[in-house]
Scaffold this motif. Structure first.
Motif, PDB file in Angstrom:
ATOM      1  N   ASN A   1      36.635  54.154  35.981  1.00 38.65           N
ATOM      2  CA  ASN A   1      35.294  53.597  36.235  1.00 38.65           C
ATOM      3  C   ASN A   1      35.107  52.244  35.558  1.00 38.65           C
ATOM      4  OD1 ASN A   1      34.123  55.511  37.992  1.00 38.65           O
ATOM      5  ND2 ASN A   1      33.786  56.917  36.289  1.00 38.65           N
ATOM      6  N   ILE A   2      35.597  52.124  34.336  1.00 40.41           N
ATOM      7  CA  ILE A   2      35.490  50.843  33.624  1.00 40.41           C
ATOM      8  C   ILE A   2      36.316  49.779  34.341  1.00 40.41           C
ATOM      9  CG2 ILE A   2      36.055  49.624  31.479  1.00 40.41           C
ATOM     10  CD1 ILE A   2      35.444  52.343  30.033  1.00 40.41           C
ATOM     11  N   SER A   3      37.535  50.151  34.733  1.00 40.31           N
ATOM     12  CA  SER A   3      38.412  49.219  35.445  1.00 40.31           C
ATOM     13  C   SER A   3      37.765  48.737  36.740  1.00 40.31           C
ATOM     14  CB  SER A   3      39.747  49.908  35.752  1.00 40.31           C
ATOM     15  OG  SER A   3      40.587  49.058  36.487  1.00 40.31           O
ATOM     16  N   LYS A   4      37.197  49.665  37.517  1.00 45.04           N
ATOM     17  CA  LYS A   4      36.560  49.315  38.787  1.00 45.04           C
ATOM     18  C   LYS A   4      35.337  48.419  38.571  1.00 45.04           C
ATOM     19  CE  LYS A   4      38.048  53.179  41.684  1.00 45.04           C
ATOM     20  NZ  LYS A   4      38.340  52.472  42.940  1.00 45.04           N
ATOM     21  N   LYS A   5      34.578  48.675  37.502  1.00 46.49           N
ATOM     22  CA  LYS A   5      33.404  47.844  37.215  1.00 46.49           C
ATOM     23  C   LYS A   5      33.825  46.421  36.865  1.00 46.49           C
ATOM     24  CE  LYS A   5      28.908  47.547  36.740  1.00 46.49           C
ATOM     25  NZ  LYS A   5      28.007  47.800  37.878  1.00 46.49           N
TER      26      LYS A   5
ATOM     27  N   LEU B   1      36.537  44.896  37.838  1.00 47.04           N
ATOM     28  CA  LEU B   1      37.011  44.249  39.066  1.00 47.04           C
ATOM     29  C   LEU B   1      35.840  43.851  39.965  1.00 47.04           C
ATOM     30  CD1 LEU B   1      40.087  46.542  39.800  1.00 47.04           C
ATOM     31  CD2 LEU B   1      40.130  44.159  39.041  1.00 47.04           C
ATOM     32  N   PHE B   2      34.823  44.709  40.046  1.00 47.79           N
ATOM     33  CA  PHE B   2      33.640  44.393  40.852  1.00 47.79           C
ATOM     34  C   PHE B   2      32.921  43.154  40.314  1.00 47.79           C
ATOM     35  CE2 PHE B   2      28.984  44.801  41.177  1.00 47.79           C
ATOM     36  CZ  PHE B   2      28.838  44.645  42.551  1.00 47.79           C
ATOM     37  N   LEU B   3      32.690  43.131  38.999  1.00 52.92           N
ATOM     38  CA  LEU B   3      31.956  42.012  38.399  1.00 52.92           C
ATOM     39  C   LEU B   3      32.715  40.693  38.543  1.00 52.92           C
ATOM     40  CD1 LEU B   3      30.609  43.770  35.174  1.00 52.92           C
ATOM     41  CD2 LEU B   3      29.277  43.098  37.187  1.00 52.92           C
ATOM     42  N   THR B   4      34.038  40.735  38.345  1.00 58.83           N
ATOM     43  CA  THR B   4      34.817  39.496  38.485  1.00 58.83           C
ATOM     44  C   THR B   4      34.877  39.046  39.945  1.00 58.83           C
ATOM     45  OG1 THR B   4      36.878  40.785  38.550  1.00 58.83           O
ATOM     46  CG2 THR B   4      36.230  39.851  36.429  1.00 58.83           C
ATOM     47  N   ARG B   5      34.906  40.014  40.865  1.00 57.78           N
ATOM     48  CA  ARG B   5      34.916  39.673  42.304  1.00 57.78           C
ATOM     49  C   ARG B   5      33.610  38.993  42.706  1.00 57.78           C
ATOM     50  NH1 ARG B   5      36.506  44.267  43.740  1.00 57.78           N
ATOM     51  NH2 ARG B   5      34.562  45.212  44.414  1.00 57.78           N
ATOM     52  N   VAL B   6      32.484  39.545  42.252  1.00 60.42           N
ATOM     53  CA  VAL B   6      31.173  38.956  42.564  1.00 60.42           C
ATOM     54  C   VAL B   6      31.071  37.558  41.966  1.00 60.42           C
ATOM     55  CG1 VAL B   6      28.681  39.146  42.132  1.00 60.42           C
ATOM     56  CG2 VAL B   6      29.978  41.163  42.829  1.00 60.42           C
TER      57      VAL B   6
ATOM     58  N   GLU C   1      41.296  46.520  45.552  1.00 63.08           N
ATOM     59  CA  GLU C   1      41.276  46.296  44.098  1.00 63.08           C
ATOM     60  C   GLU C   1      42.676  45.954  43.575  1.00 63.08           C
ATOM     61  OE1 GLU C   1      37.545  49.254  42.952  1.00 63.08           O
ATOM     62  OE2 GLU C   1      39.540  50.080  43.283  1.00 63.08           O
ATOM     63  N   VAL C   2      43.693  46.629  44.125  1.00 62.81           N
ATOM     64  CA  VAL C   2      45.075  46.312  43.742  1.00 62.81           C
ATOM     65  C   VAL C   2      45.389  44.869  44.116  1.00 62.81           C
ATOM     66  CG1 VAL C   2      47.514  46.831  44.160  1.00 62.81           C
ATOM     67  CG2 VAL C   2      45.864  48.707  43.956  1.00 62.81           C
ATOM     68  N   LYS C   3      44.982  44.479  45.323  1.00 67.96           N
ATOM     69  CA  LYS C   3      45.206  43.101  45.787  1.00 67.96           C
ATOM     70  C   LYS C   3      44.521  42.101  44.858  1.00 67.96           C
ATOM     71  CE  LYS C   3      44.399  40.070  49.796  1.00 67.96           C
ATOM     72  NZ  LYS C   3      45.342  39.088  49.333  1.00 67.96           N
ATOM     73  N   GLN C   4      43.310  42.420  44.422  1.00 69.97           N
ATOM     74  CA  GLN C   4      42.573  41.537  43.522  1.00 69.97           C
ATOM     75  C   GLN C   4      43.361  41.301  42.226  1.00 69.97           C
ATOM     76  OE1 GLN C   4      38.668  43.010  42.506  1.00 69.97           O
ATOM     77  NE2 GLN C   4      38.253  41.335  41.082  1.00 69.97           N
ATOM     78  N   ILE C   5      43.901  42.366  41.665  1.00 72.70           N
ATOM     79  CA  ILE C   5      44.665  42.251  40.417  1.00 72.70           C
ATOM     80  C   ILE C   5      45.941  41.436  40.633  1.00 72.70           C
ATOM     81  CG2 ILE C   5      46.100  43.563  38.776  1.00 72.70           C
ATOM     82  CD1 ILE C   5      43.953  45.756  38.849  1.00 72.70           C
ATOM     83  N   LEU C   6      46.691  41.777  41.677  1.00 77.51           N
ATOM     84  CA  LEU C   6      47.971  41.100  41.897  1.00 77.51           C
ATOM     85  C   LEU C   6      47.776  39.640  42.283  1.00 77.51           C
ATOM     86  CD1 LEU C   6      50.118  43.868  43.647  1.00 77.51           C
ATOM     87  CD2 LEU C   6      49.819  43.380  41.224  1.00 77.51           C
TER      88      LEU C   6
END
Length: 200
Positions: free
Chosen positions: A168-172, A174-179, A100-105
């Motif tokens: 939890n909101i942050s992880k959701k 990141l999940f939705l944008t990744r998908v 998730e950190v990698k996704q943001i950076l």
């Protein structure tokens, strides 16, 4: 420690005055791993809650490099860009997975050569958040007696549950944008990703 509340207030004031060094203030010489660890330990000392805390180690940094969140050192040396990336990872790793950190950076840095500006904006945002939360903590502490451990633990619980909700909101997100990104990835990139995954 005779006064829990007073000790907390002293630390909160220190925290309120804390900020990571700006990109241009980071060492402009290349450092070996042990020098990197020493530098970062001094940087994040304020977040240490006991003498047993080990917040940054060489194995952690090696894992960040293996996970491709931080670029590999050059001839076993780390430059300013490496230090900035490691500091961001250390901060976000407290609440997010390495992926998730990698996704943001990756998203923040993908279109810009101005890495210093992006790193500084990260620090500015973190400072804003710290200032806001410290102010909130002081408001709560006004209604708490010096060593009222029950009220202090209730306050700790309140902050912890707020943190859980934010995480939890942050992880959701990141999940939705990744998908979404994976579904809309060009076929060529999908093939490259499959090849890479099959090799790992």
């Amino acid at each position: 420690m005779d006064n829990i509340k007073k000790s907390l207030e002293v630390w909160l004031n220190e925290l309120n005055n804390f900020s990571f060094k700006k990109y241009e203030e980071l060492p402009d010489i290349e450092l070996y791993m042990d020098q990197v660890v020493t530098f970062l330990e001094k940087q994040i000392k304020i977040f240490q809650n006991s003498s047993l805390d080990k917040q940054i180690t060489s194995s952690m940094i090696n894992n960040y490099v293996k996970g491709e969140v931080v670029s590999a050192p050059i001839s076993k040396k780390y430059n300013r860009e490496h230090l900035a990336a490691i500091e961001e990872v250390i901060t976000l790793k407290q609440v997010l997975s390495i992926a998730e950190v990698k996704q943001i950076l990756d998203e923040r840095y993908k279109d810009s050569a101005e890495k210093g500006e992006i790193f500084n904006s990260f620090n500015e945002l973190e400072t804003e958040k710290i200032t806001s939360i410290v102010s909130e903590a002081f408001k709560h502490l006004n209604d708490i007696d010096d060593n009222d451990t029950k009220a202090l633990i209730d306050l700790a619980l309140d902050f912890a549950l707020s943190a859980v909700a934010y995480i939890n909101i942050s992880k959701k997100i990141l999940f939705l944008t990744r998908v979404y990104n994976e579904l809309n990835m060009p076929e060529e990139e999908k093939e490259k990703k499959k090849e890479k995954e099959s090799k790992n």
